[in-house]
Structure formats: C-alpha cells, structure tokens
Design a protein around this motif. Sequence first.
Motif, short mmCIF file in Angstrom:
data_model
loop_
_atom_site.label_atom_id
_atom_site.label_comp_id
_atom_site.label_asym_id
_atom_site.label_seq_id
_atom_site.Cartn_x
_atom_site.Cartn_y
_atom_site.Cartn_z
N LEU A 204 0.90 -1.27 0.11
CA LEU A 204 -0.02 0.06 -0.15
C LEU A 204 0.75 1.23 -0.12
O LEU A 204 0.56 2.38 -0.53
CB LEU A 204 -0.93 -0.01 1.04
N LEU A 205 1.91 1.47 0.71
CA LEU A 205 2.87 2.30 0.76
C LEU A 205 3.62 2.77 -0.54
O LEU A 205 3.79 3.84 -0.76
CB LEU A 205 3.97 2.23 1.85
N ALA A 212 -4.98 5.62 -3.64
CA ALA A 212 -5.88 6.26 -4.20
C ALA A 212 -7.11 5.58 -4.04
O ALA A 212 -8.42 5.88 -3.66
CB ALA A 212 -5.66 6.56 -5.79
N GLU A 213 -7.24 4.24 -4.61
CA GLU A 213 -8.54 3.37 -4.60
C GLU A 213 -8.83 3.15 -3.08
O GLU A 213 -10.22 3.14 -3.14
CB GLU A 213 -8.17 2.13 -5.29
N VAL A 214 -7.90 2.90 -2.25
CA VAL A 214 -8.44 2.67 -0.82
C VAL A 214 -9.01 3.88 -0.37
O VAL A 214 -9.87 3.81 0.42
CB VAL A 214 -7.14 2.22 0.01
N LEU A 218 -12.92 4.38 1.24
CA LEU A 218 -13.02 4.84 2.55
C LEU A 218 -13.94 6.20 2.55
O LEU A 218 -14.86 6.15 3.23
CB LEU A 218 -11.71 4.99 3.39
N THR A 219 -13.52 6.79 1.53
CA THR A 219 -14.13 8.30 1.38
C THR A 219 -15.87 8.03 1.13
O THR A 219 -16.96 8.68 1.78
CB THR A 219 -13.87 9.24 0.34
N LYS A 220 -15.99 6.90 0.21
CA LYS A 220 -17.34 6.55 0.12
C LYS A 220 -18.16 6.06 1.12
O LYS A 220 -19.41 6.37 1.08
CB LYS A 220 -17.37 5.49 -1.36
N LYS A 221 -17.63 5.21 1.73
CA LYS A 221 -18.12 4.74 3.07
C LYS A 221 -18.50 5.79 3.93
O LYS A 221 -19.68 5.88 4.68
CB LYS A 221 -17.16 3.66 3.75
#
Length: 230
Positions: A204-205, A212-214, A218-221
């Motif tokens: 991920l790092l 960006a996808e993660v 998270l933003t959508k949730k």
Amino acid sequence: MQLVALAAGGVMTITGSTFNYYLDKIFGMIIESGWWLYVALTATLAVDRLLIFHCPNSSRISTLLLGLSWLLWIIVAVILSLPSYGITYNSDGRYYFWEYNNEEGSVIMAKVDLYYDLVVFSFTFVIYIVVFVYVIKLKLSTQNRLGSVHAEVRILIVAIVSFCNEVFYELCGYFSDLLRLVYMDILLNFAWLVECGLFAVLTLLINKGLRAEVKKMLTKKKTKLFVMKN
C-alpha cells in the motif's frame, strides 16, 4: 484470520488462562491453518507476477494455484481438528505464543511446518528476483520501460523486507524451542503480528494507485454513513 486468534491470545495472556480445551483448540486451528494459507498465497502471488510478464494469458495457472492454496487450508484445518494434533496457547503455564502441543501428530506437523515455511518463502523470494531480472532485460532491450522497472524495484524491496522478516520469524521460533525463554515467545509473537500485515502495508505504501483506490473506497463509506445519519 490469524489476527482473530492473536487477539484471543492477548486476552488469554491477560487472564493467564486458555479458558477451556475446545476454545484453545479452535483458535489454534484457525491461526495455524491461516498461516499455512498465507504462506501458500504469497507463493501464488509471486508466480502470478511472473506469469504476467512471461505468459500474460495463463490466468488458469494462477487460478489453479489459488484453488490449491485454499484446498491446503481446508486440509490443514481438518488435520489440526483431530485429537492427536493441535495448536495451543498454553506453553507449560505460560500464555505468550501459539505453538504446536506435545501430541505425537503435532510434533510431526511442527517439523513439516518448518520445512514448508523455509522452502515456500525461499521459492517466493527467488521468483521475485527472477521477475526483477526479467524486467531489467526488457528495459535494456526496449524503450519506455522505466516506469515498469521502478515499479518492480519497489515490489522487489517489499519482497526483500518480507523475506527478512519471515526468516527472522523462523529463527526466533527455532531459538525459542532451544532456549525456552519468555522473552523469545514474546518476540516471536510480535514477529507473527507484524507478518500478518507487513506485505499488505508495504504494498500500500509503494503503490500510489492502490492508495488512491483505498482512499476512494473509505471516502465513499464515510459519505454513505453521513447520508444515512442525516
């Protein structure tokens, strides 16, 4: 899967008890079968990366390896559920680490486990080296491959760090059996906790697109939760 059992082990450490035989055996089965699955999946992921460059259309091989990994998980879970096999958190009255119990079948499994880990981890590491060398050759033979080389270098770094941690984990386990010291059990447990998420966190790092996808997920949730509350 492993973190669930590790969290249960933390409660057992605090209380100084495994509560009862069946709870200890169930969590032991979950964590050790999960470990065998994790090791198999790391090898599957490495082979999949190699196939992407060498045989882009051979997705069936990756699917087969994925299926075999889960089949291995089922087999190990069944074996560890048998009476003469098992993982326990009670090591002579110490509650710091999940390990094979003293049953005859468990002793055999422990030996097989050691060789399984070292062989598969070494195989996985070699595969990433092969992928890296293959990409370097592509860079030397063609143009506009710099992005791929940089990406594979980052992936190779992740593989190296993961491999070093895995070898460290195995060495801790080996010396823990020899020395039987409490701090070795704690060190080994810590290494196991780190290993559970090390590859995923490092990936991920280094992967901007994945981050960006993660973040988007998270933003959508959060947005959906906010709308529901209002």
